[in-house]
Scaffold this motif. Structure first.
Motif, short mmCIF file in Angstrom:
data_model
loop_
_atom_site.label_atom_id
_atom_site.label_comp_id
_atom_site.label_asym_id
_atom_site.label_seq_id
_atom_site.Cartn_x
_atom_site.Cartn_y
_atom_site.Cartn_z
N GLU A 84 0.83 -1.21 0.00
CA GLU A 84 0.00 0.00 0.00
C GLU A 84 0.86 1.25 0.00
O GLU A 84 0.58 2.22 -0.72
N SER A 103 1.03 4.06 -2.90
CA SER A 103 0.81 5.46 -2.54
C SER A 103 1.98 6.33 -3.00
O SER A 103 1.79 7.41 -3.55
N GLN A 111 -8.31 5.98 -2.71
CA GLN A 111 -6.89 5.77 -2.44
C GLN A 111 -5.98 6.85 -3.05
O GLN A 111 -5.08 7.36 -2.37
N SER A 116 -3.65 9.22 -0.77
CA SER A 116 -2.19 9.19 -0.92
C SER A 116 -1.62 10.59 -1.05
O SER A 116 -0.63 10.95 -0.39
#
Length: 492
Positions: A325, A329, A365, A369
């Motif tokens: 993740e 990001s 997401q 980010s």
């Protein structure tokens, strides 16, 4: 004894065979033989047959066949061609005069000496620069991905000497950031359980784990070129280009509020450097040993600490510390940063001037980010302000725009930052300069008999050049129109 017959006895005769010596019992059979394909049957097959016949044991279970090193033109290195490169001359450096004098001292006919001297003068007009054994080894490992033949180009080896310099300078620079940091024997576990890590720290540790996994897998499968590429990418892309740049303001901020973030950044950097040097060590033993000894905390890490990097454990991947993740990001954030840099370059914004950016990004997401790494975008994008998904009415009309992908667009406020008249004049000069070769090429293609008399290869090349020149002219005209429109907007 015949050369190949005695060589066939080599694996066990050197251990004292036929006597059942302690060495023979301890070290025979061996495990791995590394050799060249050209002597597979001259030597390797004989060793296998002799081992089975005289000891009833295979002398080794694996044979690694390295590539044949040739010159940059693909010719086998041969004294008769005068194209042999002595590894010691690459390591220590060699002048052109020394290379040529070696040809005079050989047994080549005068005609061959003259031809070889001409080739040497063309290949090494300034001699062979001093590269060191680390750069030579690293360069040869990179070549192993080519297959059975290595066309050795010294320029590539010199490139890896520059990587050695980069490694040295980057580590020395990074040591400033950890000069007041005291590592512990379990620093990685302490860091991961501290709860103090920023996303950039998690990204760096995750990339370290990925590098460990890749290099270990490559070594196990004898893919040394891929191991070299993975370690090179880790140092150049992840550590030097991204993480070192991101933590500069974090390390410089010694305030009490930033204490935890600063410690996490220092711990992450120390781990990334120390493990990164151990990863590189089998491929670059000398420079990594020297730098590893200079890391802070040396001699204070308890009984498990070794006196040399040679004795330290090779890094292994801890899957629990991988963080896909954070990598995803960071990829999103780096794409935005690249767009910020491109906009600044496009409008010739000076480095000392900070700019205001607006980011339009898909919800979820990607937006999370960007919002979590606003400070990182400011650091690498040289931004004063970064606004994410604000109202359209709040975005000024005088902006530069780059579409990153289908979900992300970056805009930069350029009001008062650009001298439109100067930029338009500069572009008009480029357009005039481009018009001459474009006109000449169009005239050549339109000439009578061109289609009948010119080969297809040249036609294709001319067409490619013509399309390139037309695209360049269209891009310049579009840029001029854009500057004129922005100039009008700013006036209004």
């Amino acid at each position: 004894l015949d050369t190949w017959f005695s060589s066939g006895l080599f694996p066990f005769s050197v251990m004292g065979w036929p006597e059942q010596t302690d060495d023979l019992k301890a070290f025979y059979p061996t495990s791995l033989l590394e050799t060249g394909l050209d002597i597979l049957f001259f030597w390797v097959a004989r060793m296998v047959m002799m081992g089975l016949q005289l000891t009833d044991t295979l002398p080794f279970h694996t044979v690694y066949l390295h590539a044949m090193v040739r010159d940059k033109d693909g010719r086998k290195m041969s004294k008769s061609l005068g194209n042999v490169i002595d590894p010691l001359e690459v390591i220590s450096g060699c002048t052109l005069e020394t290379l040529l004098s070696k040809l005079d001292g050989g047994n080549l006919p005068p005609k061959e000496v003259a031809r070889a001297k001409k080739d040497q003068a063309e290949d090494f007009p300034d001699g062979i620069p001093e590269c060191g054994s680390d750069a030579l080894r690293f360069g040869l490992l990179a070549y192993t991905v080519q297959g059975r033949d290595v066309n050795l180009d010294m320029k590539r080896v010199v490139g890896y000497r520059l990587f050695c310099n980069k490694l040295w300078n980057a580590t020395k620079f990074a040591l400033q950031f950890v000069s007041d940091f005291q590592p512990t024997a379990n620093i990685l576990d302490e860091l991961m359980s501290s709860g103090k890590m920023a996303l950039r720290d998690k990204f760096m540790i995750s990339r370290l784990m990925a590098c460990c996994d890749s290099v270990n897998t490559c070594f196990q499968n004898y893919k040394f070129g891929d191991a070299q590429a993975a370690s090179y990418a880790y140092w150049m892309n992840d550590l030097c280009d991204v993480y070192l740049e991101l933590i500069k303001p974090v390390i410089k901020d010694t305030s009490e509020e930033n204490k935890d973030s600063r410690w996490a950044a220092q711990a992450t950097l120390w781990i990334a450097l120390e493990a990164g040097l151990r990863i590189l060590h089998p491929m670059m033993p000398y420079v990594t040993e020297e730098l590893w000894q200079r890391l802070p905390g040396r001699g204070t890490l308890g009984e498990s600490e070794t006196v040399s990097i040679m004795l330290a454990e090779f890094p292994l991947c801890n899957a629990a510390y991988s963080n896909p993740e954070s990598e995803q990001s960071m990829e999103t954030t780096m794409n935005v940063i690249k767009a910020c840099r491109s906009l600044r370059q496009q409008y010739n914004i000076a480095n000392k001037v900070s700019t205001h950016f607006f980011v339009k990004v898909a919800c979820g997401q990607p937006e999370d980010s960007i919002n979590s790494q606003i400070d990182d975008i400011k650091t690498l994008g040289r931004a004063s302000v970064v606004d994410v998904n604000i109202d359209e009415e709040s975005i000024p009309k005088s902006v530069g725009i780059i579409v990153v992908d289908e979900t992300t667009t970056v805009l930069m406020d350029i009001k008062g930052l650009v001298n439109y008249a100067a930029e338009i004049k500069k572009l008009q000069k480029q357009l005039t300069k481009n018009a001459n070769p474009l006109g000449q090429l169009e005239k050549k293609i339109a000439a009578p008999g061109y289609e009948e008399n010119v080969s297809d290869d040249i036609k294709a090349k001319n067409l490619e050049n013509l399309n390139g020149l037309k695209k360049k002219a269209a891009d310049i005209e579009e840029a001029i129109a854009n500057f004129k429109a922005l100039e009008e907007l700013e006036k209004n």
